[in-house]
Design an enzyme around this catalytic site. Structure first.
Site, PDB file in Angstrom:
ATOM      1  N   HIS A  40       3.343  14.463  -3.617  1.00 29.49           N
ATOM      2  CA  HIS A  40       3.788  13.729  -2.208  1.00 29.49           C
ATOM      3  C   HIS A  40       5.286  14.115  -1.950  1.00 29.49           C
ATOM      4  O   HIS A  40       6.171  13.638  -2.528  1.00 29.49           O
ATOM      5  CB  HIS A  40       3.820  12.317  -2.660  1.00 29.49           C
ATOM      6  CG  HIS A  40       4.575  11.692  -1.532  1.00 29.49           C
ATOM      7  ND1 HIS A  40       4.173  11.548  -0.178  1.00 29.49           N
ATOM      8  CD2 HIS A  40       5.697  10.658  -1.671  1.00 29.49           C
ATOM      9  CE1 HIS A  40       5.184  10.801   0.771  1.00 29.49           C
ATOM     10  NE2 HIS A  40       5.870  10.330  -0.045  1.00 29.49           N
ATOM     11  N   ASP A  43       0.528  11.026   3.487  1.00 30.19           N
ATOM     12  CA  ASP A  43       0.524  12.512   4.110  1.00 30.19           C
ATOM     13  C   ASP A  43      -0.883  12.654   4.719  1.00 30.19           C
ATOM     14  O   ASP A  43      -0.967  13.321   5.660  1.00 30.19           O
ATOM     15  CB  ASP A  43       0.601  13.312   2.634  1.00 30.19           C
ATOM     16  CG  ASP A  43       1.685  12.811   1.914  1.00 30.19           C
ATOM     17  OD1 ASP A  43       2.801  12.903   2.295  1.00 30.19           O
ATOM     18  OD2 ASP A  43       1.683  12.253   0.729  1.00 30.19           O
TER      19      ASP A  43
HETATM   20  N1  NAD Z   1       4.453   7.642  -1.663  1.00 28.60           N
HETATM   21  C1  NAD Z   1       4.967   7.461  -0.589  1.00 28.60           C
HETATM   22  O1  NAD Z   1       4.379   7.812   0.576  1.00 28.60           O
HETATM   23  C2  NAD Z   1       6.204   6.446   0.108  1.00 28.60           C
HETATM   24  C3  NAD Z   1       6.339   6.319   1.330  1.00 28.60           C
HETATM   25  C4  NAD Z   1       7.526   5.571   1.590  1.00 28.60           C
HETATM   26  C5  NAD Z   1       8.503   5.013   0.588  1.00 28.60           C
HETATM   27  N2  NAD Z   1       8.318   5.249  -0.555  1.00 28.60           N
HETATM   28  C6  NAD Z   1       9.067   4.954  -1.806  1.00 28.60           C
HETATM   29  O2  NAD Z   1       8.830   3.400  -2.213  1.00 28.60           O
HETATM   30  C7  NAD Z   1       9.886   2.979  -2.770  1.00 28.60           C
HETATM   31  C8  NAD Z   1      10.495   1.546  -2.098  1.00 28.60           C
HETATM   32  O3  NAD Z   1      10.732   1.871  -0.825  1.00 28.60           O
HETATM   33  P1  NAD Z   1      11.480   0.561   0.043  1.00 28.60           P
HETATM   34  O4  NAD Z   1      11.748   1.466   1.354  1.00 28.60           O
HETATM   35  O5  NAD Z   1      10.832  -0.467   0.095  1.00 28.60           O
HETATM   36  O6  NAD Z   1      13.004   0.379  -0.804  1.00 28.60           O
HETATM   37  P2  NAD Z   1      13.770  -0.996  -0.694  1.00 28.60           P
HETATM   38  O7  NAD Z   1      15.138  -0.569  -1.350  1.00 28.60           O
HETATM   39  O8  NAD Z   1      13.693  -1.327   0.634  1.00 28.60           O
HETATM   40  O9  NAD Z   1      13.089  -1.868  -1.667  1.00 28.60           O
HETATM   41  C9  NAD Z   1      12.770  -1.613  -3.049  1.00 28.60           C
HETATM   42  C10 NAD Z   1      12.880  -2.866  -3.699  1.00 28.60           C
HETATM   43  O10 NAD Z   1      12.386  -2.641  -5.033  1.00 28.60           O
HETATM   44  C11 NAD Z   1      13.251  -3.557  -5.911  1.00 28.60           C
HETATM   45  N3  NAD Z   1      13.208  -2.997  -7.065  1.00 28.60           N
HETATM   46  C12 NAD Z   1      13.889  -1.949  -7.480  1.00 28.60           C
HETATM   47  N4  NAD Z   1      13.759  -1.724  -8.958  1.00 28.60           N
HETATM   48  C13 NAD Z   1      12.585  -2.547  -9.256  1.00 28.60           C
HETATM   49  C14 NAD Z   1      11.903  -2.971 -10.497  1.00 28.60           C
HETATM   50  N5  NAD Z   1      12.310  -2.319 -11.628  1.00 28.60           N
HETATM   51  N6  NAD Z   1      11.045  -3.828 -10.495  1.00 28.60           N
HETATM   52  C15 NAD Z   1      10.760  -4.556  -9.306  1.00 28.60           C
HETATM   53  N7  NAD Z   1      11.303  -4.409  -8.158  1.00 28.60           N
HETATM   54  C16 NAD Z   1      12.311  -3.593  -8.118  1.00 28.60           C
HETATM   55  C17 NAD Z   1      14.541  -3.603  -5.319  1.00 28.60           C
HETATM   56  O11 NAD Z   1      15.349  -4.574  -5.633  1.00 28.60           O
HETATM   57  C18 NAD Z   1      14.159  -3.530  -3.727  1.00 28.60           C
HETATM   58  O12 NAD Z   1      14.057  -5.091  -3.147  1.00 28.60           O
HETATM   59  C19 NAD Z   1      11.005   4.035  -2.586  1.00 28.60           C
HETATM   60  O13 NAD Z   1      11.019   4.714  -3.851  1.00 28.60           O
HETATM   61  C20 NAD Z   1      10.605   4.907  -1.595  1.00 28.60           C
HETATM   62  O14 NAD Z   1      11.057   6.467  -1.710  1.00 28.60           O
HETATM   63  C21 NAD Z   1       6.877   5.909  -1.205  1.00 28.60           C
HETATM   64  O1  LMR Z   2      10.339  10.739   2.195  1.00 29.90           O
HETATM   65  C1  LMR Z   2      10.674   9.638   1.779  1.00 29.90           C
HETATM   66  O2  LMR Z   2      11.694   9.612   0.786  1.00 29.90           O
HETATM   67  C2  LMR Z   2       9.924   8.385   2.004  1.00 29.90           C
HETATM   68  C3  LMR Z   2       8.337   8.365   1.766  1.00 29.90           C
HETATM   69  O3  LMR Z   2       7.959   9.042   0.593  1.00 29.90           O
HETATM   70  C4  LMR Z   2       7.722   8.972   2.917  1.00 29.90           C
HETATM   71  O4  LMR Z   2       7.237  10.185   2.766  1.00 29.90           O
HETATM   72  O5  LMR Z   2       8.021   8.813   4.115  1.00 29.90           O
END
Ligand code: NAD
Ligand code: LMR
Length: 328
Positions: free
Chosen positions: A190, A162
């Site tokens: 967030h 952000d």
């Molecule tokens: N905070 C932020 O700014 C931000 C930004 C982008 C994404 N995210 C979040 O990050 C997370 C991951 O996103 P992504 O795009 O990589 O998702 P994705 O689905 O591509 O990958 C997630 C991975 O986590 C694994 N997983 C699920 N549960 C698990 C566990 N208990 N232990 C270990 N591994 C586990 C899955 O098998 C998968 O491979 C999501 O919750 C997404 O919303 C947060």
């Molecule tokens: O928005 C989402 O769900 C993914 C991540 O938290 C983002 O801000 O891009």
């Protein structure tokens, strides 16, 4: 003499953020070009996920990174977090179109109780934890509360994406380089309620607020654009942000570990009562980092509009916290 390797655990290592993150950690972009790392990678105990993880590990090997001192594949947090110095908790379900991040709470909360407990049992006593999996603030709160023997302040949530988004929007508005902007802050959760605050920001030493001089743009364009950027990316890509999220995770950990040279960055951290935010609420604050510690920028004036925004994002976080009480 070369440094002793440090242990870096990454969960969700075969996911899309994992794929954009691991190679940069292994190349030294997170902890420095002189810091060897051992990667402790966690994926769910599922054949497809474990196979995908094997493939990622083959690619890491094929990069022949000089700083990569070891790679481990795990399916149990109790082994993945053993002695870890840094833990990036990425693994969780991402949202799809039409969902809010808080909708993920039920699906993801239990992951963070289990992982908090595992960190509590086996990680380094000084482990630095960054929660990326959404809803990141509340998941970080859950992990912190599930790890009573670790320092609460070592659990953090990712608000850096952000912060970086806000800097980029401001740079585009002013027509300056992102690197010229300093003293930006993002308060709170967030989520779309976050409050990206450029009242103290400077561009080449001049006030950003005075340079933009447009409260309508602030309220009606800037804040919604930053707040809803994640959803805009999901709508465009069909998948949630990955490379920019991984980049923000690298920025967050690098700055925490190596320092910010006095520059402000945003971290989601458990409040100690700063700015009237109740103790332990995992809240985005402006911080500086030095010697592996963060320090909140204190004494900033909070005007009526800012207070209203801060109250709104705090209320949302308190609601999420209430919703997970039964897990703690
Ligand atoms: N905070 C932020 O700014 C931000 C930004 C982008 C994404 N995210 C979040 O990050 C997370 C991951 O996103 P992504 O795009 O990589 O998702 P994705 O689905 O591509 O990958 C997630 C991975 O986590 C694994 N997983 C699920 N549960 C698990 C566990 N208990 N232990 C270990 N591994 C586990 C899955 O098998 C998968 O491979 C999501 O919750 C997404 O919303 C947060
Ligand atoms: O928005 C989402 O769900 C993914 C991540 O938290 C983002 O801000 O891009």
């Amino acid at each position: 003499m070369s440094k002793k390797p440090v242990r870096v655990a990454v969960t969700g290592a075969a996911g899309q953020i994992g794929y954009a993150l691991l190679f940069r950690i292994a190349s030294g972009e997170m902890l420095g070009k002189d810091q060897p790392v051992i990667l402790q990678l966690l994926e769910i105990p599922d054949e497809k996920a474990q196979n995908a993880l094997k493939g990622v590990i083959m690619e890491l090997e094929d990069c022949a990174f000089p700083l990569l001192a070891g790679i481990e594949a795990h399916s149990d947090p109790m082994t993945a977090f053993k002695d870890t110095d840094y833990a990036l908790l990425v693994g969780a379900r991402p949202r799809g179109p039409g969902m809010e991040r808080a909708d993920l709470l039920a699906a993801n909360a239990q992951i963070f109780t289990a992982q908090g407990k595992a960190l509590n049992a086996v990680a380094s006593r000084n482990v630095k934890v960054l929660v990326v999996g959404n809803p990141a603030n509340t998941n970080a709160y859950i992990a912190m509360k599930s790890a009573p023997d670790l320092k609460p302040g070592n659990f953090t949530a990712m608000l850096r994406l952000d912060h970086n988004r806000a800097a980029s929007q401001i740079a585009a508005k002013i027509g300056c380089a992102v690197g010229d902007i300093q003293k930006l802050a993002v308060w709170g959760n967030h989520s779309p309620t976050m409050y990206a605050d450029y009242r103290f920001a400077t561009v080449n030493g001049k006030s950003v607020k005075d340079t933009i001089n447009d409260q309508v743009w602030n309220k009606d364009v800037f804040l919604p654009t930053v707040g809803k950027r994640g959803a805009a990316i999901i709508a465009a890509r069909g998948l949630s942000s990955a490379a920019s999220a991984a980049n923000a995770a690298i920025d967050h950990m690098r700055d925490w570990a190596l320092g910010t040279n006095g520059q402000w960055v945003t971290m989601g951290i458990p409040s100690q009562g700063w700015y009237g935010i109740p103790k332990d609420v995992m809240f985005g604050f402006p911080v500086t980092c030095e010697n592996g510690e963060y320090k909140v920028v204190e004494g900033l004036e909070i005007d009526a509009f800012s207070q209203e925004c801060i109250d709104k994002t705090l209320a949302e976080l308190e609601g999420e916290k209430d919703g997970v009480k039964h897990l703690l």
